[in-house]
Design a protein around this motif. Sequence first.
Motif, short mmCIF file in Angstrom:
data_model
loop_
_atom_site.label_atom_id
_atom_site.label_comp_id
_atom_site.label_asym_id
_atom_site.label_seq_id
_atom_site.Cartn_x
_atom_site.Cartn_y
_atom_site.Cartn_z
N PHE A 20 0.87 -1.40 -0.37
CA PHE A 20 0.29 0.03 0.08
C PHE A 20 0.97 0.85 0.28
CE2 PHE A 20 -4.68 -0.86 1.76
CZ PHE A 20 -4.42 -2.51 0.78
N ALA A 21 1.90 1.69 0.67
CA ALA A 21 2.81 2.53 1.35
C ALA A 21 4.04 2.51 -0.20
CB ALA A 21 3.75 2.26 2.39
N LEU A 22 3.70 1.97 -1.36
CA LEU A 22 4.35 1.67 -2.29
C LEU A 22 3.23 2.46 -3.37
CD1 LEU A 22 7.22 -1.51 -2.49
CD2 LEU A 22 7.42 1.10 -1.95
N GLU A 23 2.57 1.93 -3.30
CA GLU A 23 0.97 1.98 -4.12
C GLU A 23 0.71 3.76 -4.33
OE1 GLU A 23 -1.00 0.14 -6.47
OE2 GLU A 23 1.77 0.20 -7.07
N ALA A 24 1.20 4.21 -2.80
CA ALA A 24 0.63 5.19 -2.80
C ALA A 24 1.76 6.50 -3.33
CB ALA A 24 0.39 5.52 -0.87
N VAL A 25 3.14 5.52 -3.12
CA VAL A 25 3.84 6.37 -3.33
C VAL A 25 4.12 6.52 -5.06
CG1 VAL A 25 7.11 6.75 -3.92
CG2 VAL A 25 5.57 6.42 -1.54
N ARG A 26 3.66 5.66 -5.60
CA ARG A 26 3.61 5.72 -7.19
C ARG A 26 2.62 6.73 -7.77
NH1 ARG A 26 0.22 3.21 -10.57
NH2 ARG A 26 -0.98 2.14 -9.10
N LEU A 27 1.60 6.85 -6.52
CA LEU A 27 0.61 7.22 -7.38
C LEU A 27 0.15 8.82 -7.48
CD1 LEU A 27 -2.94 5.06 -5.67
CD2 LEU A 27 -2.26 5.02 -8.57
N LEU A 28 1.63 9.16 -6.24
CA LEU A 28 1.50 10.64 -5.92
C LEU A 28 2.76 11.43 -6.71
CD1 LEU A 28 1.74 10.61 -2.24
CD2 LEU A 28 0.07 11.44 -3.39
N LYS A 29 3.49 10.13 -7.23
CA LYS A 29 4.44 10.91 -8.63
C LYS A 29 4.52 11.11 -9.01
CE LYS A 29 8.75 9.01 -5.90
NZ LYS A 29 9.48 7.95 -6.35
N ALA A 30 2.33 10.38 -9.56
CA ALA A 30 2.51 9.83 -10.45
C ALA A 30 1.10 11.22 -10.84
CB ALA A 30 1.62 8.91 -11.37
N GLY A 31 0.98 12.49 -9.93
CA GLY A 31 0.29 12.91 -9.36
C GLY A 31 -1.02 13.09 -8.88
N LYS A 32 -1.17 12.22 -8.57
CA LYS A 32 -2.43 11.83 -7.74
C LYS A 32 -2.74 12.74 -6.47
CE LYS A 32 -4.05 8.68 -10.61
NZ LYS A 32 -4.86 8.68 -11.86
N THR A 33 -3.63 13.30 -6.20
CA THR A 33 -4.62 13.88 -5.08
C THR A 33 -4.09 12.80 -3.59
OG1 THR A 33 -6.29 13.68 -5.27
CG2 THR A 33 -5.63 16.20 -6.23
N ALA A 34 -3.84 13.67 -3.06
CA ALA A 34 -4.63 12.25 -1.28
C ALA A 34 -5.58 12.24 -1.44
CB ALA A 34 -3.94 13.72 -0.21
N GLU A 35 -6.53 12.88 -1.75
CA GLU A 35 -7.96 11.89 -2.04
C GLU A 35 -8.56 10.74 -2.69
OE1 GLU A 35 -7.43 15.12 -2.13
OE2 GLU A 35 -8.08 15.69 -0.35
N GLU A 36 -7.50 10.74 -4.14
CA GLU A 36 -7.80 9.98 -5.07
C GLU A 36 -6.43 8.91 -4.31
OE1 GLU A 36 -7.26 11.99 -9.35
OE2 GLU A 36 -6.34 12.35 -8.37
N VAL A 37 -5.88 8.75 -3.65
CA VAL A 37 -4.70 7.51 -3.02
C VAL A 37 -5.15 7.49 -2.38
CG1 VAL A 37 -2.39 7.05 -2.06
CG2 VAL A 37 -2.37 9.12 -4.00
N VAL A 38 -6.21 8.02 -1.72
CA VAL A 38 -7.20 7.16 -0.30
C VAL A 38 -7.98 6.54 -0.84
CG1 VAL A 38 -7.78 7.07 1.91
CG2 VAL A 38 -6.20 8.96 1.18
N ASP A 39 -8.79 7.34 -2.16
CA ASP A 39 -9.28 5.80 -2.14
C ASP A 39 -9.19 4.77 -3.39
OD1 ASP A 39 -12.31 6.08 -3.95
OD2 ASP A 39 -11.45 6.27 -5.35
N TYR A 40 -8.80 5.31 -3.87
CA TYR A 40 -7.42 4.15 -4.62
C TYR A 40 -6.45 2.70 -3.46
CZ TYR A 40 -4.22 0.93 -6.95
OH TYR A 40 -3.33 0.14 -7.36
N LEU A 41 -6.37 2.79 -2.49
CA LEU A 41 -6.24 2.30 -1.46
C LEU A 41 -7.47 1.61 -0.97
CD1 LEU A 41 -2.89 4.27 -0.07
CD2 LEU A 41 -3.55 2.13 -1.53
N GLU A 42 -8.60 2.70 -0.60
CA GLU A 42 -9.87 1.93 0.12
C GLU A 42 -10.25 0.57 -1.07
OE1 GLU A 42 -10.20 1.88 3.07
OE2 GLU A 42 -9.47 2.87 3.77
N ARG A 43 -10.21 0.62 -2.08
CA ARG A 43 -10.78 -0.30 -3.58
C ARG A 43 -9.68 -1.15 -3.04
NH1 ARG A 43 -10.48 1.54 -8.09
NH2 ARG A 43 -9.27 3.61 -7.65
N LEU A 44 -8.15 -1.34 -3.05
CA LEU A 44 -7.53 -1.74 -2.57
C LEU A 44 -7.23 -3.13 -1.65
CD1 LEU A 44 -4.60 -3.39 -4.56
CD2 LEU A 44 -3.26 -2.12 -3.17
N LYS A 45 -7.94 -2.58 -0.45
CA LYS A 45 -8.11 -2.71 0.60
C LYS A 45 -8.99 -4.28 0.71
CE LYS A 45 -9.29 -0.86 4.38
NZ LYS A 45 -9.67 0.35 5.02
N PRO A 46 -9.23 -4.86 -0.06
CA PRO A 46 -10.93 -5.61 0.08
C PRO A 46 -10.14 -6.65 -0.89
CG PRO A 46 -12.04 -4.66 -0.66
CD PRO A 46 -10.76 -3.80 -0.63
#
Length: 168
Positions: free
Chosen positions: A9-35
């Motif tokens: 999750f941490a590596l994915e968050a860094v990847r998404l932030l570097k790709a220009g995603k907002t914090a809200e978009e990253v959190v949404d992505y991680l919530e969808r990844l959790k299940p």
Amino acid sequence: TTCMPEGFFALEAVRLLKAGKTAEEVVDYLERLKPRCEILFGVHSLTQLIKTGGLLRMGAAFNDWLGLKTVLRFNHKGTSHLASVQDDEQLIERLIEAIIVMTADKNPAHLVMSGGYCGDYQLYQRFARKLHAKTGLHLEHGIPVSPVVGAYLGLNAVGVGIVERLPE
């Protein structure tokens, strides 16, 4: 292994932030990844899980009294009991059967997997070799679980963490 999904999750968050995603978009992505995260572990005893509050059932103590080994599944829904078996070979077989069922309809290229063990590296090697022979999935050399997780699971535990990537 139990921290592998969090590390991913941490590596994915860094990847998404570097790709220009907002914090809200990253959190949404991680919530969808959790299940899409699963952890399977085979343990020789449930004593540590009972002592640490991970399991609060009389059946767990009875399982230990009979000398049974247990396969457990941890995911966003909680902990579930998959099997109680008599020996290490059955433990390995039940873990592999569970992995086969969990990954049956998934593209192996979309799976991030990490094997782990506590106490018995030889047991882990047998598990990883047999998993590879039956499924083609490769776990590398495995990682010893942290002392904190080891204190929670007890000695001679072996397992795998699996995260299924979200489609791009």
